[in-house]
Design a protein around this motif. Structure first.
Motif, PDB file in Angstrom:
ATOM      1  N   GLY A 191      62.680  29.441  11.329  1.00  0.00           N
ATOM      2  CA  GLY A 191      61.494  29.124  12.127  1.00  0.00           C
ATOM      3  C   GLY A 191      60.764  30.363  12.594  1.00  0.00           C
ATOM      4  O   GLY A 191      59.530  30.413  12.583  1.00  0.00           O
ATOM      5  N   ILE A 192      61.523  31.387  13.004  1.00  0.00           N
ATOM      6  CA  ILE A 192      60.906  32.650  13.420  1.00  0.00           C
ATOM      7  C   ILE A 192      60.187  33.291  12.240  1.00  0.00           C
ATOM      8  O   ILE A 192      59.043  33.747  12.363  1.00  0.00           O
ATOM      9  N   ALA A 193      60.843  33.309  11.081  1.00  0.00           N
ATOM     10  CA  ALA A 193      60.242  33.932   9.898  1.00  0.00           C
ATOM     11  C   ALA A 193      58.942  33.241   9.497  1.00  0.00           C
ATOM     12  O   ALA A 193      57.982  33.903   9.076  1.00  0.00           O
ATOM     13  N   ARG A 194      58.888  31.911   9.635  1.00  0.00           N
ATOM     14  CA  ARG A 194      57.684  31.156   9.267  1.00  0.00           C
ATOM     15  C   ARG A 194      56.665  31.053  10.398  1.00  0.00           C
ATOM     16  O   ARG A 194      55.521  30.668  10.170  1.00  0.00           O
ATOM     17  N   GLY A 195      57.111  31.341  11.630  1.00  0.00           N
ATOM     18  CA  GLY A 195      56.229  31.139  12.783  1.00  0.00           C
ATOM     19  C   GLY A 195      56.038  29.671  13.117  1.00  0.00           C
ATOM     20  O   GLY A 195      55.098  29.299  13.821  1.00  0.00           O
TER      21      GLY A 195
END
Length: 197
Positions: A68-72
């Motif tokens: 989720g962090i990587a994709r925003g």
């Protein structure tokens, strides 16, 4: 890494808590909290898949946090007391940018952290971070939360931090093995006034 994440701090501090993404070193405490909170959380949680263990659940939560962090698309925070105990998790899921600028908030508290104001403190801090403009926050316009009507603790918490009721979603999510109605709450950035600093 998305441009939003690159300019957004991923640690949120409140008077008694530090909210940050899960890391592998959190596994033992996360598993401890799941074990002691099982009966407390079961009525409000999706049923575990066949063969799923607490250890596998942690691994999936860790992967979902990092993805989720990587994709925003998701900012998932674990809330830590200063003595190193996990108070719960407070998440912004399914972030949509463009004309919507919206996310869905979700949370749970350890049975050991209930009735001590940790939920209010963490959720207030999460909303402040959600609505604060980039680069110091996530820059959202709107945050929604959907809660089973009989989950009175979460309903009271949502109301206390200023969420408004917008309607009822019939058979919205399969929770504890049953399709459950959910009250739909929302809050706009313009409505948020941080309670804690």
């Amino acid at each position: 890494m998305s441009a939003v994440v690159a300019h957004t701090t991923l640690t949120i501090r409140s008077p008694r808590l530090v909210l940050r993404p899960l890391i592998e070193a959190d596994r033992a405490e996360f598993l401890r909290v799941l074990a002691v909170s099982r009966d407390h959380l079961a009525p409000w949680s999706p049923a575990m898949e066949p063969g799923e263990t607490d250890d596998l659940h942690f691994s999936r939560q860790l992967a979902r946090t990092n993805e989720g962090i990587a994709r925003g698309s998701d900012y998932r925070f674990s809330a830590w007391q200063h003595d190193g105990r996990l108070a719960g998790t407070f998440n912004l899921n399914n972030i949509v940018r463009g004309a919507f600028q919206n996310a869905f908030a979700g949370w749970w508290l350890s049975v050991d952290a209930t009735r001590q104001g940790y939920g209010f403190e963490a959720l207030d801090a999460l909303l402040t971070h959600a609505f604060r403009p980039v680069p110091h926050g996530i820059g959202l316009h709107r945050v929604q939360a959907n809660i089973i009507p009989t989950n009175q603790r979460s309903v009271r918490l949502a109301e206390r931090v200023g969420f408004r009721v917008e309607g009822l979603a019939r058979a919205y999510l399969k929770i504890a093995g049953e399709w459950q109605d959910h009250v739909m709450f929302a809050k706009l950035a313009s409505e948020h006034r941080p309670a804690l600093t």
